[in-house]
Design a protein around this motif. Sequence first.
Motif, PDB file in Angstrom:
ATOM      1  N   ARG A  47      38.125  12.471  17.573  1.00 21.96           N
ATOM      2  CA  ARG A  47      38.579  11.068  17.586  1.00 21.96           C
ATOM      3  C   ARG A  47      39.514  10.807  16.407  1.00 21.96           C
ATOM      4  O   ARG A  47      40.559  10.167  16.561  1.00 21.96           O
ATOM      5  CB  ARG A  47      37.380  10.118  17.539  1.00 21.96           C
ATOM      6  CG  ARG A  47      36.651   9.992  18.866  1.00 21.96           C
ATOM      7  CD  ARG A  47      35.671   8.829  18.855  1.00 21.96           C
ATOM      8  NE  ARG A  47      34.687   8.918  17.789  1.00 21.96           N
ATOM      9  CZ  ARG A  47      33.517   9.530  17.894  1.00 21.96           C
ATOM     10  NH1 ARG A  47      33.174  10.113  19.014  1.00 21.96           N
ATOM     11  NH2 ARG A  47      32.677   9.543  16.875  1.00 21.96           N
ATOM     12  N   ALA A  48      39.148  11.305  15.232  1.00 16.49           N
ATOM     13  CA  ALA A  48      39.984  11.108  14.045  1.00 16.49           C
ATOM     14  C   ALA A  48      41.327  11.806  14.197  1.00 16.49           C
ATOM     15  O   ALA A  48      42.364  11.296  13.751  1.00 16.49           O
ATOM     16  CB  ALA A  48      39.256  11.622  12.797  1.00 16.49           C
ATOM     17  N   ASP A  51      43.518   9.617  16.337  1.00 13.36           N
ATOM     18  CA  ASP A  51      43.973   8.479  15.518  1.00 13.36           C
ATOM     19  C   ASP A  51      45.137   8.898  14.625  1.00 13.36           C
ATOM     20  O   ASP A  51      46.139   8.188  14.502  1.00 13.36           O
ATOM     21  CB  ASP A  51      42.835   7.956  14.628  1.00 13.36           C
ATOM     22  CG  ASP A  51      41.739   7.248  15.420  1.00 13.36           C
ATOM     23  OD1 ASP A  51      41.989   6.873  16.581  1.00 13.36           O
ATOM     24  OD2 ASP A  51      40.641   7.084  14.865  1.00 13.36           O
ATOM     25  N   LYS A  52      45.002  10.050  13.989  1.00 13.43           N
ATOM     26  CA  LYS A  52      46.048  10.534  13.074  1.00 13.43           C
ATOM     27  C   LYS A  52      47.313  10.898  13.847  1.00 13.43           C
ATOM     28  O   LYS A  52      48.429  10.660  13.377  1.00 13.43           O
ATOM     29  CB  LYS A  52      45.525  11.744  12.301  1.00 13.43           C
ATOM     30  CG  LYS A  52      46.409  12.161  11.158  1.00 13.43           C
ATOM     31  CD  LYS A  52      45.754  13.239  10.312  1.00 13.43           C
ATOM     32  CE  LYS A  52      46.659  13.625   9.164  1.00 13.43           C
ATOM     33  NZ  LYS A  52      46.113  14.729   8.384  1.00 13.43           N
ATOM     34  N   ARG A 128      42.780   7.491  25.998  1.00 11.16           N
ATOM     35  CA  ARG A 128      42.475   7.238  24.577  1.00 11.16           C
ATOM     36  C   ARG A 128      43.770   7.067  23.779  1.00 11.16           C
ATOM     37  O   ARG A 128      43.890   6.144  22.981  1.00 11.16           O
ATOM     38  CB  ARG A 128      41.649   8.396  24.037  1.00 11.16           C
ATOM     39  CG  ARG A 128      41.402   8.354  22.563  1.00 11.16           C
ATOM     40  CD  ARG A 128      40.208   7.514  22.230  1.00 11.16           C
ATOM     41  NE  ARG A 128      39.935   7.639  20.806  1.00 11.16           N
ATOM     42  CZ  ARG A 128      39.449   6.685  20.068  1.00 11.16           C
ATOM     43  NH1 ARG A 128      39.136   5.531  20.611  1.00 11.16           N
ATOM     44  NH2 ARG A 128      39.233   6.852  18.796  1.00 11.16           N
ATOM     45  N   LEU A 132      44.999   3.710  21.806  1.00 12.57           N
ATOM     46  CA  LEU A 132      45.300   3.768  20.376  1.00 12.57           C
ATOM     47  C   LEU A 132      46.740   3.346  20.095  1.00 12.57           C
ATOM     48  O   LEU A 132      47.006   2.614  19.137  1.00 12.57           O
ATOM     49  CB  LEU A 132      45.058   5.180  19.838  1.00 12.57           C
ATOM     50  CG  LEU A 132      43.603   5.624  19.741  1.00 12.57           C
ATOM     51  CD1 LEU A 132      43.529   7.123  19.443  1.00 12.57           C
ATOM     52  CD2 LEU A 132      42.872   4.829  18.679  1.00 12.57           C
TER      53      LEU A 132
END
Length: 149
Positions: A47-48, A51-52, A128, A132
């Motif tokens: 998940r991180a 995001d990045k 996802r 985001l």
Amino acid sequence: MIQTRDSGDPHWSWITDFGSKDRLVIGRGVIDDAVGSPRVFGRATFRAYLDKLVAQAPAAVDYYLFDDDHGTDWRILIWDVPTTGYDQRSTVPPPGDPLRAGYALAMAIEGGEPHYVGTWNGIDVRKRLRDLAMRAEASRTREAVPPPV
């Protein structure tokens, strides 16, 4: 280590480095003293990573959202390597060692069995990434609008 493959293809590829030289988003590395089980850590790390990717490599996100004709699947492999300290026998390179960046690749090449493998199909990852990206765009738009006086 994060890998991708075209949907239906049996072969996984190591993730490439996305982003500019000073803001790379790399899908592999070593984390010391990670909290949680390999499964919990792996899911949170994936998940991180997404995001990045949205924050630092929008061209890569655009590719996966609009130009990915193969429906790329994703997976993360986690090796839990217990160590008692870098002063004792350990296979993990110490912090600051350039070999550290390639440790996950070495584990995969050597055939070390991962402690956790999480796999996501391309549809789930695209959803996802789209969510985001929309949140990031809305945040940028709010920041660009001056507050009412």
